[in-house]
Design a protein around this motif. Sequence first.
Motif, PDB file in Angstrom:
ATOM      1  N   LEU A 195     -11.218   1.043  -1.382  1.00 10.66           N
ATOM      2  CA  LEU A 195     -11.063   1.296  -2.810  1.00 10.66           C
ATOM      3  C   LEU A 195      -9.812   0.564  -3.330  1.00 10.66           C
ATOM      4  O   LEU A 195      -9.858  -0.108  -4.370  1.00 10.66           O
ATOM      5  CB  LEU A 195     -10.954   2.799  -3.078  1.00 10.66           C
ATOM      6  N   ASN A 196      -8.719   0.660  -2.581  1.00  9.84           N
ATOM      7  CA  ASN A 196      -7.515  -0.083  -2.964  1.00  9.84           C
ATOM      8  C   ASN A 196      -7.813  -1.577  -3.049  1.00  9.84           C
ATOM      9  O   ASN A 196      -7.386  -2.261  -3.982  1.00  9.84           O
ATOM     10  CB  ASN A 196      -6.391   0.166  -1.957  1.00  9.84           C
TER      11      ASN A 196
ATOM     12  N   ASP B 212       0.847  -1.177   0.000  1.00  6.59           N
ATOM     13  CA  ASP B 212       0.000   0.000   0.000  1.00  6.59           C
ATOM     14  C   ASP B 212       0.892   1.240   0.000  1.00  6.59           C
ATOM     15  O   ASP B 212       1.465   1.598   1.024  1.00  6.59           O
ATOM     16  CB  ASP B 212      -0.924   0.006   1.220  1.00  6.59           C
TER      17      ASP B 212
ATOM     18  N   THR C 222      -4.029   5.673  -6.346  1.00  4.71           N
ATOM     19  CA  THR C 222      -4.890   6.264  -5.315  1.00  4.71           C
ATOM     20  C   THR C 222      -4.094   7.251  -4.462  1.00  4.71           C
ATOM     21  O   THR C 222      -4.656   8.226  -3.965  1.00  4.71           O
ATOM     22  CB  THR C 222      -5.525   5.182  -4.418  1.00  4.71           C
TER      23      THR C 222
ATOM     24  N   GLY D  35     -10.707   4.808   1.415  1.00  4.92           N
ATOM     25  CA  GLY D  35      -9.552   4.730   0.523  1.00  4.92           C
ATOM     26  C   GLY D  35      -8.960   3.325   0.516  1.00  4.92           C
ATOM     27  O   GLY D  35      -8.615   2.780  -0.538  1.00  4.92           O
TER      28      GLY D  35
ATOM     29  N   ILE E 163      -4.330  10.415  -6.323  1.00  2.64           N
ATOM     30  CA  ILE E 163      -5.699  10.953  -6.226  1.00  2.64           C
ATOM     31  C   ILE E 163      -5.914  11.595  -4.856  1.00  2.64           C
ATOM     32  O   ILE E 163      -6.435  12.711  -4.746  1.00  2.64           O
ATOM     33  CB  ILE E 163      -6.731   9.833  -6.470  1.00  2.64           C
ATOM     34  N   ALA E 164      -5.468  10.872  -3.797  1.00  2.00           N
ATOM     35  CA  ALA E 164      -5.659  11.401  -2.441  1.00  2.00           C
ATOM     36  C   ALA E 164      -4.925  12.729  -2.283  1.00  2.00           C
ATOM     37  O   ALA E 164      -5.450  13.686  -1.702  1.00  2.00           O
ATOM     38  CB  ALA E 164      -5.160  10.389  -1.410  1.00  2.00           C
TER      39      ALA E 164
ATOM     40  N   LEU F  99      -3.254   9.098   2.025  1.00  2.00           N
ATOM     41  CA  LEU F  99      -4.604   8.917   2.561  1.00  2.00           C
ATOM     42  C   LEU F  99      -4.709   9.555   3.933  1.00  2.00           C
ATOM     43  O   LEU F  99      -5.738  10.122   4.304  1.00  2.00           O
ATOM     44  CB  LEU F  99      -4.930   7.423   2.671  1.00  2.00           C
TER      45      LEU F  99
ATOM     46  N   SER G  28      -1.941   0.212  -8.373  1.00  2.00           N
ATOM     47  CA  SER G  28      -3.226   0.813  -7.997  1.00  2.00           C
ATOM     48  C   SER G  28      -3.066   1.766  -6.822  1.00  2.00           C
ATOM     49  O   SER G  28      -3.686   2.830  -6.793  1.00  2.00           O
ATOM     50  CB  SER G  28      -4.261  -0.266  -7.688  1.00  2.00           C
ATOM     51  N   THR G  29      -2.206   1.413  -5.849  1.00  3.68           N
ATOM     52  CA  THR G  29      -2.077   2.300  -4.693  1.00  3.68           C
ATOM     53  C   THR G  29      -1.233   3.532  -5.043  1.00  3.68           C
ATOM     54  O   THR G  29      -1.381   4.577  -4.427  1.00  3.68           O
ATOM     55  CB  THR G  29      -1.464   1.576  -3.485  1.00  3.68           C
TER      56      THR G  29
ATOM     57  N   ALA H 112      -0.250   4.137  -0.680  1.00  2.00           N
ATOM     58  CA  ALA H 112      -1.145   5.294  -0.569  1.00  2.00           C
ATOM     59  C   ALA H 112      -1.358   5.739   0.871  1.00  2.00           C
ATOM     60  O   ALA H 112      -1.942   6.787   1.106  1.00  2.00           O
ATOM     61  CB  ALA H 112      -2.496   4.959  -1.207  1.00  2.00           C
TER      62      ALA H 112
END
Lengths: 250, 313
Positions: free
Chosen positions: B102-103, B61, B121, B99, B124-125, B67, B117-118, B63
């Motif tokens: 979503l991940n 992760d 995100t 969040g 995005i965060a 996040l 993907s993370t 993100a």
Amino acid sequence: MPVKISTRNIFKNYGAVEALKGVSVDVHEGEIHAICGDNGAGKSTFIKILAGVEQPDRGEIVVDGKPVHFDSPHASLTAGIATIHQDLAVAPEMTIYQNIFMGAELTRNVLGLRLLDKPAMRRAAVGYMAQLNPSITDMNAKVNELSGGQRQAVAISRALRWNADTVILDEPTAALGVRETEQVLDLVRSLKASGKTVILISHAMQDVAAVADRISILRTGKNQIDLEGGDLTADNLSHYILSGTGDRFH
Amino acid sequence: MKKLIETYGTALAGLALFVFLAIFANNFLSTANLFNVLKQVSFLSILAFGFTFALITSELDLAFANLCSLSAVVIGFLISSDVAWPVAVAAGIATGLFGGLLNGFLVTVLKVPSLISTLGTASIANGLAFMITGGVAFVGRWDQNFLYLGRGKIGSVPVIILFTLAILAVVLVLSTQTRLGVHLQATGENEEAARRSGIDTRKAKMIGLALSGLGAGVTAMFLVANLSSAAPQMAGDFMLNGIAATLLGMTMFTPAKPNILGTFVGALIIVMLSNGLVLLGAQYYIQDIMLGIIIIVSVAVSASVLKRAAFAL
Ligand SMILES: Nc1ncnc2c1ncn2[C@@H]1O[C@H](COP(=O)(O)OP(=O)(O)OP(=O)(O)O)[C@@H](O)[C@H]1O
Ligand SMILES: [Mg+2]
């Protein structure tokens, strides 16, 4: 004996490979049903479908008279079918007892919380392993420290742990020495003696001849021949597999 | 002997570091400094616990820090819009959790590898955090009860340290003593074996990544309450520190496996090191160099799960 598991016209393709082209087998309750055939005949694919690991493209599975759809291994397990796969599917970095109880861990109540009961799992794991390989006593050993045959014992113990009505063994003796093979065959007989249904995949014709009540021979994705066990010899069986016909061998 | 060093070597090195700083770094042993260290450990370890859970299921992760910043900004925005602070905190924690979910969705349903993907995100965060704040920070009127979470003391002990110890106890039990804990581990060790044993491995990965988001949300609450401000990028530094704490943790206790206790001790060591370097008058850039070395060496000695997670592309 009533039919325990019945498959009707199971088809399965892997891309362009037609692994199963209409397999219909009736497995009777309380019997040892062997499935034989050459490499690539589709035995493991058939077993994976019964275990919910793969889903058939077509065809029907009936367990205890009811049609079932195994969309996951979990579904097959909860229907009372436990499978030892040819590739064993153990987690090598985890311990013996963790592998044996994977997905079916024992718990106890501690202050209202359901926590793992590790001592109970270790004790029970010793019991399962002792039926197959009494030399292993340290249930905290990692599976990657074990020999191929010992790993097989772990995989078999895991299936026994489910206490399932039906136990499927895909090549359970492939990595085993003479003594360990005999132990697995004894175990298969004792499963039968306790009323369970066993599906056994094996290339070892003498083993099949020794224990099987019924034999289905797969050939290029179809069950070509279905035989009753009992008076068959290993040579008879080899002949059937090689010739691909149901003619009695003279 | 070899096994003992493998299991406790890093923790012993941490102890040696403590003794070294106690002797050579002025002020290191002062109560104020020690509580300051433990406070930093609190933020870092709660965040890193989340990352650890994701890594236990063999997912990365990247993100969690962004996040955390986003959750912090959500809390700051709501409180400064006169929303009751418990509601704001709940929304902030929910932001982190969402969040993480979503991940989990991206990884288990859309099958986008977590490394990618993370990363998405995370970006995005970060963008959302700047959007909400308009680039500046929320500061000012905060409820005293809310600030107590980050600044309160019982006796001379900051409450956040007590919260952290309670959280440590809960996640330690969850990861080592429950069925869910072993299911996460089995999923990370051999997904197919876990699946064939009846474990819902998609759910396990979903939970691992969701816990990572939850950790980000909870940390955001403490960070905002401690600093009484909320800014985009406020948790940015925790990214590498959190990863380093987790990876360093993998060299301890259950070698080569991400584990909660290891992460906690890893966080202790990393914060002590940063603190000690400052006290010893080292240049600011030395910290980054040390972090990089810790990350690389930890992975080199231990991290089979990490390699699986990173290369599952
Ligand atoms: N995952 C897969 N992807 C593509 N093809 C596959 C896959 N699994 C099996 N096959 C193909 O399906 C056919 C049947 O394979 P299967 O493993 O069922 O044979 P088997 O009878 O178990 O053989 P063996 O005795 O060697 O174990 C083979 O042609 C094989 O190459
Ligand atoms: Mg096979």
